[in-house]
Scaffold this motif. Structure first.
Motif, short mmCIF file in Angstrom:
data_model
loop_
_atom_site.label_atom_id
_atom_site.label_comp_id
_atom_site.label_asym_id
_atom_site.label_seq_id
_atom_site.Cartn_x
_atom_site.Cartn_y
_atom_site.Cartn_z
N ALA A 248 0.84 -1.20 0.00
CA ALA A 248 0.00 0.00 0.00
C ALA A 248 0.87 1.26 0.00
O ALA A 248 0.58 2.23 -0.70
CB ALA A 248 -0.94 -0.02 1.21
N LEU A 249 1.97 1.21 0.75
CA LEU A 249 2.88 2.36 0.78
C LEU A 249 3.55 2.56 -0.57
O LEU A 249 3.71 3.69 -1.04
CB LEU A 249 3.97 2.15 1.85
CG LEU A 249 3.53 2.17 3.30
CD1 LEU A 249 4.68 1.74 4.21
CD2 LEU A 249 3.05 3.57 3.68
N ILE A 250 3.96 1.45 -1.18
CA ILE A 250 4.65 1.54 -2.48
C ILE A 250 3.68 2.10 -3.54
O ILE A 250 4.03 2.99 -4.31
CB ILE A 250 5.19 0.16 -2.90
CG1 ILE A 250 6.31 -0.28 -1.95
CG2 ILE A 250 5.68 0.18 -4.34
CD1 ILE A 250 6.77 -1.72 -2.14
N VAL A 251 2.45 1.57 -3.55
CA VAL A 251 1.47 2.03 -4.54
C VAL A 251 1.21 3.52 -4.36
O VAL A 251 1.22 4.30 -5.32
CB VAL A 251 0.16 1.22 -4.42
CG1 VAL A 251 -0.97 1.89 -5.21
CG2 VAL A 251 0.36 -0.21 -4.90
N ARG A 252 1.00 3.92 -3.13
CA ARG A 252 0.74 5.33 -2.87
C ARG A 252 1.93 6.20 -3.30
O ARG A 252 1.76 7.26 -3.90
CB ARG A 252 0.47 5.51 -1.37
CG ARG A 252 0.11 6.93 -0.99
CD ARG A 252 -0.20 7.05 0.51
NE ARG A 252 0.03 8.42 0.93
CZ ARG A 252 -0.76 9.45 0.65
NH1 ARG A 252 -1.86 9.26 -0.04
NH2 ARG A 252 -0.45 10.67 1.03
N GLY A 253 3.14 5.71 -3.01
CA GLY A 253 4.34 6.43 -3.42
C GLY A 253 4.36 6.66 -4.93
O GLY A 253 4.62 7.78 -5.39
N TRP A 254 4.01 5.65 -5.70
CA TRP A 254 4.00 5.82 -7.16
C TRP A 254 2.86 6.74 -7.61
O TRP A 254 3.01 7.51 -8.55
CB TRP A 254 3.92 4.46 -7.87
CG TRP A 254 5.25 3.76 -7.80
CD1 TRP A 254 5.52 2.56 -7.21
CD2 TRP A 254 6.50 4.23 -8.33
NE1 TRP A 254 6.86 2.26 -7.33
CE2 TRP A 254 7.48 3.27 -8.02
CE3 TRP A 254 6.89 5.38 -9.03
CZ2 TRP A 254 8.83 3.42 -8.38
CZ3 TRP A 254 8.23 5.53 -9.40
CH2 TRP A 254 9.18 4.55 -9.07
N GLN A 255 1.73 6.64 -6.94
CA GLN A 255 0.63 7.55 -7.28
C GLN A 255 1.07 9.00 -7.13
O GLN A 255 0.80 9.84 -7.98
CB GLN A 255 -0.60 7.26 -6.40
CG GLN A 255 -1.30 5.95 -6.77
CD GLN A 255 -2.42 5.61 -5.82
OE1 GLN A 255 -2.28 5.73 -4.61
NE2 GLN A 255 -3.54 5.16 -6.37
N LEU A 256 1.81 9.26 -6.04
CA LEU A 256 2.26 10.63 -5.80
C LEU A 256 3.35 11.05 -6.78
O LEU A 256 3.63 12.23 -6.96
CB LEU A 256 2.73 10.80 -4.35
CG LEU A 256 1.64 10.53 -3.30
CD1 LEU A 256 2.18 10.75 -1.89
CD2 LEU A 256 0.40 11.38 -3.54
N GLU A 257 3.95 10.07 -7.45
CA GLU A 257 4.95 10.36 -8.49
C GLU A 257 4.31 10.48 -9.87
O GLU A 257 5.01 10.55 -10.88
CB GLU A 257 6.01 9.25 -8.53
CG GLU A 257 6.92 9.20 -7.32
CD GLU A 257 7.82 10.42 -7.20
OE1 GLU A 257 8.31 10.91 -8.23
OE2 GLU A 257 8.00 10.91 -6.06
N PRO A 277 6.27 8.77 -14.78
CA PRO A 277 5.00 9.49 -14.69
C PRO A 277 4.11 9.15 -15.88
O PRO A 277 4.60 8.90 -16.98
CB PRO A 277 5.42 10.96 -14.73
CG PRO A 277 6.84 10.97 -14.29
CD PRO A 277 7.43 9.68 -14.75
N ASP A 278 2.80 9.17 -15.65
CA ASP A 278 1.80 8.86 -16.68
C ASP A 278 1.78 7.41 -17.13
O ASP A 278 1.20 7.09 -18.16
CB ASP A 278 1.91 9.80 -17.88
CG ASP A 278 1.37 11.19 -17.53
OD1 ASP A 278 0.38 11.25 -16.76
OD2 ASP A 278 1.94 12.19 -18.00
#
Ligand code: UD1
Ligand code: CA
Length: 476
Positions: A248-257, A277-278
């Motif tokens: 969950a932390l990793i996914v969120r980290g990528w979302q914020l990237e 990104p994108d």
């Protein structure tokens, strides 16, 4: 910069019996990285002057990992005396006697603890008077953990292991996280006093707290609010919980990237994965190992990529791929199986129900439907007809097939390797290609079609087919 006042001991000698596994507990993985590797990476980032790792159970397998992840660590072998206290006692012998700072002890099975959280504890310890500071947290279900026993004034008195606790102690929610910072002199004095006088007949490092308190020293508890950071991995249920948390932390980290992840709950991304990104990740997708995805690529739904490289703008749907390289704007799936050594060129296509292995498919070339491509190279802008098999194995050896550029192969071909098709050649439907085809040729290997007039009437008289044929004849 190295912290000359810090020594770290990583405890990695335990048996991990609750995991019930032939793989040592600390070598089970979360986010594609072993439990102990997470701890070693954190230890490494603290840049301690001395690092010691204590091993025993499956020591060679552990040492192999430690030598890669934390090469500066001194390896210490635990002897027959069991327990975390014995492990620390032996580790201290590997720390030079002239060292005058603090020893940070890390349980090897607490993978989610980050360096920043540790740094806060280290700084707090250094600014106070305590000879030891230990990390604690409160858990809804503290079972299995050592409980933090405090006196009436709230000061820390002792840690009591779950197995040694009475009902009153078992009711305590505050637990020992297994992360400790000791002034080295106090630790050397107290470990020598540990005994195996407890329900598990082990030397417990946790008994150091009561020993230090009895000598009048101050021991501090550094309580952290985010309990998940210090949850230990002892069994597979805890492993799955921690893996989900980290994911969950990793996914969120990528979302914020800048990565679109449509459904975090069904998306799994390993720690090493790199996303631009994108990138868009659709539901049910696992991006594993050292997978790298370039900008604008759309991955999923229902796709697993292991150690793959995906180019910008590519789409990969309902696909299982390992060690494959997918070019810019290429298209893969739905329902493709890419095995190691697959290279798909820019703008290329691997389509529905296609399996590839050790295959280089050139720029703009397409294998759209129902095919197996193994041990092959295909040039540029070629099209492989539906239902084609590259027969690479003659039962003894594997051979390769070479297809040139701008080739058009017919549907349902078999390329019997070794065989080559020249640039611009065509092959007919159903061809079995056993001999090389020169550039620009049309290869046919199927016998000319013969129609036997009246065969059905003669051989299947009275059947619906014969009746249908007779009606047609009457109409004519
Ligand atoms: C330990 C603590 C407990 C704490 C919990 C936090 C002790 C006695 N208990 O319990 O208070 O709440 O961690 O997660 O320390 N190890 C060795 N040598 C050994 C035994 C273990 O190096 O002889 C290593 C293990 O590999 C592991 C760590 O020490 O990395 C902790 O051992 P484990 O058996 O999991 O301790 P817990 O019972 O969880
Ligand atoms: Ca544990």
């Amino acid at each position: 910069m190295a912290d000359s006042k810090l020594a770290i001991v990583v405890l990695a000698a335990g048996q991990g019996t609750r995991m019930k596994s032939s793989t040592p507990k600390l070598l089970h993985k979360l986010a594609g990285v072993t439990v102990v590797s997470h701890v070693l990476a954190t230890a490494r980032s603290l840049e301690a002057a001395h690092v010691v790792a204590v091993v025993r159970h499956e020591r060679d397998r552990l040492v192999e990992v430690i030598e890669v992840d934390l090469p500066e660590a001194v390896i210490v072998d635990q002897d027959d005396v069991p327990g975390t206290g014995r492990a620390v006692e032996l580790a201290l012998q590997a720390i030079p006697s002239g060292f005058a700072g603090e020893v940070l002890v890390l349980n090897g099975d607490v993978p989610l603890l980050d360096a920043d959280t540790l740094t806060v504890m280290i700084n707090r310890h250094r600014s106070g008077d305590a000879v030891a500071t230990l990390m604690t947290t409160s858990l809804d279900d503290p079972s299995g953990y050592g409980r933090i026993v405090r006196g009436a004034d709230g000061a820390l008195e002792a840690i009591v292991e779950h197995q040694d606790a009475d009902a009153t102690v078992l009711a305590i929610a505050e637990v020992n996280a297994g992360i400790y910072l000791f002034s080295v002199a106090a630790l050397r004095d107290s470990v020598s006093q540990l005994t195996t006088d407890n329900s598990q007949s082990e030397k417990y490092i946790t008994d150091v707290v009561a020993i230090l308190r009895a000598s009048g020293s101050d021991v501090a508890a550094h309580e952290i609010a985010h309990a998940w950071k210090v949850e230990g991995i002892n069994d597979r249920a805890q492993l799955a919980t921690a893996a989900a948390r980290l994911n969950a932390l990793i996914v969120r980290g990528w979302q914020l990237e800048g990565v679109t992840v449509i459904d975090p709950a069904t998306t799994w991304i390993d720690l090493q994965v790199q996303l631009a990104p994108d990138v868009e990740v659709r539901p049910g997708t696992q991006l594993l190992g050292a997978t790298v995805v370039a900008t604008g690529a759309v991955i999923g739904p229902e796709t697993t990529l292991v150690d793959c490289e995906v180019g910008a703008g590519a789409t990969v749907k309902r696909t299982d791929a390992t060690l494959a390289v997918i070019g810019t704007n290429a298209s893969v799936g739905p329902f493709s199986y890419l095995r190691p050594g697959t290279y798909l060129g820019d703008d290329g296509k691997i389509g529905t129900f296609v399996e590839t292995k050790n295959a280089r498919i050139g720029v703009g070339s397409k294998v759209p439907h129902l095919s197996y491509v193994g041990d092959a190279t295909i040039g540029e802008a070629s099209n492989i007809g539906a239902g084609t098999i590259f027969a690479n194995y003659d039962g003894v050896t594997k051979n390769s097939t070479n297809i040139g550029s701008h080739v058009r192969s017919g549907s349902h071909n078999v390329f019997v390797a070794p065989v080559s098709i020249g640039d611009g050649a065509y092959t007919g439907a159903g061809a079995v290609i056993r001999k090389d085809v020169p550039a620009g040729s049309m290869a046919l290997s199927v016998a000319p079609q013969r129609n036997m007039d009246g065969w059905v009437e003669k051989n299947r008289p009275g059947s619906p087919a014969a009746d249908a044929a007779a009606d047609k004849a009457a109409d004519a």
